[in-house]
Design an enzyme around this catalytic site. Structure first.
Site, PDB file in Angstrom:
ATOM      1  CE1 TYR A  46      -3.548   2.614   0.438  1.00 47.96           C
ATOM      2  CE2 TYR A  46      -2.404   3.254   2.693  1.00 47.96           C
ATOM      3  CZ  TYR A  46      -3.530   3.325   1.620  1.00 47.96           C
ATOM      4  OH  TYR A  46      -4.266   4.721   1.766  1.00 47.96           O
ATOM      5  CG  ASP A  91       5.465   3.875   0.963  1.00 48.78           C
ATOM      6  OD1 ASP A  91       5.802   4.407   2.296  1.00 48.78           O
ATOM      7  OD2 ASP A  91       4.572   3.410   0.825  1.00 48.78           O
ATOM      8  CE  LYS A 111       0.835   4.717   8.452  1.00 48.05           C
ATOM      9  NZ  LYS A 111       0.565   3.960   7.348  1.00 48.05           N
TER      10      LYS A 111
END
Ligand code: PLP
Length: 423
Positions: A143, A238, A266
């Protein structure tokens, strides 16, 4: 026990689509109603009905220090008193960029944005601008945020363009996205043979954590490094989840593989909305205002968010022993499940990330991940929730361990898990 949550959810559904501001919060996959959270401190999260639970969601990753770390909260409080946003440069943005440069091996220059989605979107634009190529190769099950071109499922034939995995995404927007299989070198090689000069970048979660936790097999990441270099494409890690989580320098430090660009999110915001992308100076200087690739943000580098991010990264840098502590706790949970559940589940764990897959197969890619029995997962999730353990309401998410998890709570968690699997 969850009367107030149920009532709030009912009301929420009248004003917010599905009652939530991000779909996985809806507990749809586990047939429950979401708990509305009132507060959180350390390793505990407390819902509006007063249920106190040991939290392994940790806001889906940012909470590596646990909730409301006093040092971080104090910096945020202090920052607020000087103003919430200026839309002009601040010293804190320089400080955060310096910390990122110091901590993440491949990053020389970075740009702050407000989410992981935005970080990835921007990194891909820069990669395309730099290479003057259009195609992107990603992996099924990884994702990278919800931007149009990345919401894809695999094409019907192995070498076709991808098709959208969401309504509202035109076919044209995904025709330059290619999807290979995680840990499958051949599936990557085939695309490079077919499009030797068209692939701008390969983007990968160096540890996949959005189909549950799936580890890269030996040599997979270095293979991606080698093949992208060979074909003049960029390698993008990522690290929105793995950044600052597997090591101060993220997965690239852990596996000693150096990408050209890295995306962060995050943890980098310490609980506030921050994303970042960065890498080699010659590539990053394709971004405006020095370069021709446009990318901007009204709240980028926000003074309150950067205060939280800086303090979080500082704490991690000051105390590198944290990574050993996190790993020991996660290993203990993983071992407890393996001992109690035997071969009926597959437990994948690395650092402070772990997943319990309800399948007897070894989980190494999307296909094996989806062999999991989501009905059994839902039952397990409900049992944990009812016994004060808060985990992600989906089979295909990670369990996050934080530095705030106490030995006592880890042991309590192991007891509940053993209780479940030995019923
Ligand atoms: C969470 C996540 C994103 C998206 O970040 P948001 O802040 O939710 O937009 C991108 N990539 C990975 C690997 C993620 O885990």
């Amino acid at each position: 026990m969850d009367t107030k949550s149920k009532k709030l959810f009912e009301e929420a559904r009248r004003y917010i689509p599905g009652g939530v501001n991000s779909p996985v919060r809806a507990f749809g996959a586990v047939g429950r109603t979401p708990r509305f959270i009132a507060s959180a401190y350390g390793d505990k999260i407390v819902d509006v009905d007063g249920n106190e639970m040991i939290d392994y969601v940790c806001s889906w990753g940012p909470g590596i220090l646990g909730h409301a770390n006093p040092r971080v909260v104090e910096k945020v409080r202090e920052a607020c008193t000087y103003g919430l946003t200026f839309g002009a440069p601040t010293a804190r943005e320089v400080e955060l960029a310096k910390l990122i440069e110091k901590m993440v091996p491949s990053i020389e220059v970075s740009r702050l944005v407000s989410s992981g989605t935005e970080a990835v979107m921007s990194a891909l634009r820069v990669a395309r601008g730099y290479t003057k190529r259009d195609k992107i190769l990603k992996f099924i099950g990884c994702y990278h945020g919800h931007s149009d071109g990345l919401l894809v499922k695999a094409g019907s034939g192995a070498l076709t363009a991808s098709i959208p995995d969401s309504a509202g995404v035109p076919l044209d927007y995904t025709k330059n996205t290619l999807t290979a299989s995680y840990n499958d070198k051949d599936s990557v090689e085939r695309f490079f043979l077919k499009y030797p000069k068209e692939i701008a970048a390969v983007i990968v979660e160096p540890v996949a954590a959005n189909m549950g936790v799936v580890l890269p097999q030996d040599g997979f990441l270095s293979f991606l490094r080698e093949i992208t270099t060979r074909y003049g494409a960029l390698l993008i890690f990522d690290e929105v989840i793995t950044g600052f989580r597997l090591a101060t320098g993220g997965a690239q430090e852990y596996f000693q593989v150096t990408p050209d660009l890295t995306t962060l999110g995050k943890i980098v915001g310490g609980g506030m909305p921050v994303g970042a992308y960065g890498g080699r100076r010659d590539i990053m200087e394709f971004a405006a205002p020095v370069g021709p690739v446009y990318q901007a943000g009204t709240l980028s580098g926000n003074p309150v968010s950067t205060a939280a991010g800086i303090e979080t990264l500082r704490i991690l840098m000051e105390d590198p022993g944290i990574y050993g502590r996190l790993e020991r706790k996660a290993k203990k949970i993983a071992q407890a499940v393996r001992n109690a559940a035997g071969d009926s589940v597959c437990v994948n764990q690395i650092g402070s990330l772990l997943s319990v897959f309800f399948t007897a197969r070894e989980v190494t890619d999307y296909e094996s991940a989806v062999s999991s029995d989501t009905g059994r997962f839902a039952q397990y999730f409900g049992y944990l929730l009812d016994h004060g353990i808060y985990t992600a309401p989906s089979q295909f998410e990670a369990m996050f361990v934080s530095d705030a998890h106490t030995q006592e709570d880890i042991e309590e968690t192991c007891l509940v898990l053993e209780g479940y699997f030995r019923r």
